[in-house]
Design an enzyme around this catalytic site. Structure first.
Site, PDB file in Angstrom:
ATOM      1  CG  MET A  46      -7.197  -0.242   4.712  1.00  0.00           C
ATOM      2  SD  MET A  46      -7.899  -1.615   3.816  1.00  0.00           S
ATOM      3  CE  MET A  46      -6.440  -2.568   3.476  1.00  0.00           C
ATOM      4  N   GLY A  47      -4.869   0.894   8.837  1.00  0.00           N
ATOM      5  CA  GLY A  47      -4.323   0.595  10.155  1.00  0.00           C
ATOM      6  C   GLY A  47      -3.243  -0.464  10.109  1.00  0.00           C
ATOM      7  CG  LEU A  49      -1.021   2.873  11.360  1.00  0.00           C
ATOM      8  CD1 LEU A  49      -1.108   4.243  12.054  1.00  0.00           C
ATOM      9  CD2 LEU A  49      -1.460   3.001   9.910  1.00  0.00           C
ATOM     10  N   GLY A  52       6.140   2.668   6.708  1.00  0.00           N
ATOM     11  CA  GLY A  52       5.676   3.086   5.381  1.00  0.00           C
ATOM     12  C   GLY A  52       4.527   4.074   5.524  1.00  0.00           C
ATOM     13  CG  HIS A  53       0.765   2.825   7.144  1.00  0.00           C
ATOM     14  ND1 HIS A  53       1.037   1.587   7.664  1.00  0.00           N
ATOM     15  CD2 HIS A  53      -0.200   2.638   6.206  1.00  0.00           C
ATOM     16  CE1 HIS A  53       0.262   0.678   7.066  1.00  0.00           C
ATOM     17  NE2 HIS A  53      -0.488   1.287   6.178  1.00  0.00           N
ATOM     18  N   GLY A 164       1.085   5.523  -1.124  1.00  0.00           N
ATOM     19  CA  GLY A 164       2.394   4.887  -1.269  1.00  0.00           C
ATOM     20  C   GLY A 164       2.554   4.272  -2.653  1.00  0.00           C
ATOM     21  CE  LYS A 166       3.212  -3.307   0.126  1.00  0.00           C
ATOM     22  NZ  LYS A 166       1.819  -3.107   0.431  1.00  0.00           N
ATOM     23  CG  ASP A 167      -0.854  -0.490  -2.072  1.00  0.00           C
ATOM     24  OD1 ASP A 167      -1.231  -1.660  -2.100  1.00  0.00           O
ATOM     25  OD2 ASP A 167      -0.335   0.031  -1.058  1.00  0.00           O
TER      26      ASP A 167
HETATM   27  P1  AMP Z   1      -2.969   0.414   3.654  1.00  0.00           P
HETATM   28  O1  AMP Z   1      -3.137   0.643   5.119  1.00  0.00           O
HETATM   29  O2  AMP Z   1      -2.293  -0.868   3.313  1.00  0.00           O
HETATM   30  O3  AMP Z   1      -4.249   0.648   2.894  1.00  0.00           O
HETATM   31  O4  AMP Z   1      -1.973   1.544   3.157  1.00  0.00           O
HETATM   32  C1  AMP Z   1      -2.258   2.904   3.344  1.00  0.00           C
HETATM   33  C2  AMP Z   1      -1.321   3.707   2.504  1.00  0.00           C
HETATM   34  O5  AMP Z   1       0.011   3.457   2.911  1.00  0.00           O
HETATM   35  C3  AMP Z   1      -1.415   3.351   1.009  1.00  0.00           C
HETATM   36  O6  AMP Z   1      -1.320   4.535   0.239  1.00  0.00           O
HETATM   37  C4  AMP Z   1      -0.211   2.478   0.817  1.00  0.00           C
HETATM   38  O7  AMP Z   1       0.298   2.480  -0.503  1.00  0.00           O
HETATM   39  C5  AMP Z   1       0.776   3.126   1.776  1.00  0.00           C
HETATM   40  N1  AMP Z   1       1.831   2.176   2.100  1.00  0.00           N
HETATM   41  C6  AMP Z   1       1.674   0.883   2.515  1.00  0.00           C
HETATM   42  N2  AMP Z   1       2.868   0.287   2.635  1.00  0.00           N
HETATM   43  C7  AMP Z   1       3.795   1.202   2.260  1.00  0.00           C
HETATM   44  C8  AMP Z   1       5.207   1.178   2.145  1.00  0.00           C
HETATM   45  N3  AMP Z   1       5.929   0.087   2.424  1.00  0.00           N
HETATM   46  N4  AMP Z   1       5.832   2.298   1.754  1.00  0.00           N
HETATM   47  C9  AMP Z   1       5.130   3.418   1.448  1.00  0.00           C
HETATM   48  N5  AMP Z   1       3.788   3.508   1.528  1.00  0.00           N
HETATM   49  C10 AMP Z   1       3.129   2.414   1.931  1.00  0.00           C
END
Ligand code: AMP
Length: 296
Positions: A46-47, A49, A52-53, A164, A166-167
């Protein structure tokens, strides 16, 4: 200019940017026609970034011939309108980070490109997984996640998709969706990237006041302590200690903290109840929902 494939060239690095689903599908199919063995890694985001991303992007680049990243703030997975409206969107910075990392293609669609007017939102049978823990706190969230992933998997037709840890619950839901879709797509789960002091990286961390961002590592340390002490004092006593620690903190509110079987997400009471146990938690700190988890 946004409607066509645009190649940004910076010191021999380039990244293709597209906002059109059909354009992306056709382009990738053409590549696959030229090379049927071509593997495509897909990283949905979802940006806003952070590293982690990028860890997902790097792994995808390592394992695949092409890496596609999407940036799309999916409205159907947000319960609270305010959270959707205030979600950070530093798109130029994101593009630079993706390009520097070596991403091949950025998919940056508008809402009606992902959900055309005739798109019928589906309800996926997730065996109740969408209704518990994170799903109970955010009704409709995982159905929204499944709808957007379903569309993206249709558009990108990836070999592997990267998520990740994390989720955590989302990774289990994504695997269930792939089973329901009956595709060969492989779901890859990457470890949690943390800030130096331990806080799990998140796009939402930037909403924390500076001092709170520093002190928010109590969540990580609490999880570590559960892992260390549970074999001696018992799982539930270790969890209770962390709950009490959170209760004592200003501006911290516990949404949930529990131990689950890593495969089923069913709650467990004792270390002997499952081969793989994960502690899942969400703490609202200075009004920011902070998710974290740890295998113990
Ligand atoms: P989001 O942009 O929050 O939807 O995250 C996109 C992807 O990045 C999802 O698969 C998250 O689980 C992963 N992600 C977010 N934060 C982290 C992190 N700290 N470490 C590893 N992956 C992450």
């Amino acid at each position: 200019m946004w409607n066509v494939l645009v190649a940004f060239k910076v010191f021999f690095l380039y990244m293709i940017l597209t906002k059109r689903a059909s354009e992306l599908t056709n382009y990738l199919r053409e590549l696959k026609k030229q090379n049927p063995q071509l593997s495509i890694g897909f990283v949905p985001t979802m940006g806003a970034l952070h590293n982690g991303h990028l860890s997902l992007i790097y792994e995808s680049i390592r394992e695949n011939d092409r890496t596609v990243c999407s940036i799309f703030v999916n409205p159907t997975q947000f319960g609270e309108k305010k959270d959707l409206e205030t979600y950070p969107k530093p798109i130029e910075q994101d593009m630079q980070m993706l390009m520097d990392a070596g991403t091949d293609i950025l998919f940056l669609p508008e809402v009606d490109e992902v959900y055309p007017p005739d798109y019928e939102h589906q309800t996926f049978d997730l065996n109740g997984l969408d209704l518990k823990i994170e799903g109970e706190m955010r009704p409709g969230h995982f159905q929204g996640v499944c709808n957007v992933l379903y569309r993206f998997f249709e558009i990108v037709e990836p070999t592997r998709a990267y998520f990740g840890q994390k989720d955590f619950q989302q990774t289990v839901v994504a695997k269930m969706l792939v089973d329901l879709m009956d595709t060969d797509l492989e779901i890859r789960v990457m470890p949690i990237a943390r800030e130096d002091h331990g806080l799990a990286m998140s796009s939402r961390n930037r909403r924390l006041p500076d001092h709170a961002r520093k002190s928010a590592n109590f969540i990580y340390h609490g999880l570590l302590k559960i892992k260390e002490t549970a074999p001696e004092i018992g799982l539930q006593a270790a969890i209770q200690n962390m709950k009490e620690d959170i209760l004592k903190r200003d501006n911290a509110e516990l949404e949930y903290l529990l131990a689950v079987n890593a495969n089923t997400i069913n709650e467990v009471q004792n270390l002997s109840d499952a081969d793989e146990i994960v502690i899942l938690t969400v703490v609202k700190y200075y009004d920011v929902r902070l998710l974290d988890n740890m295998y113990i």
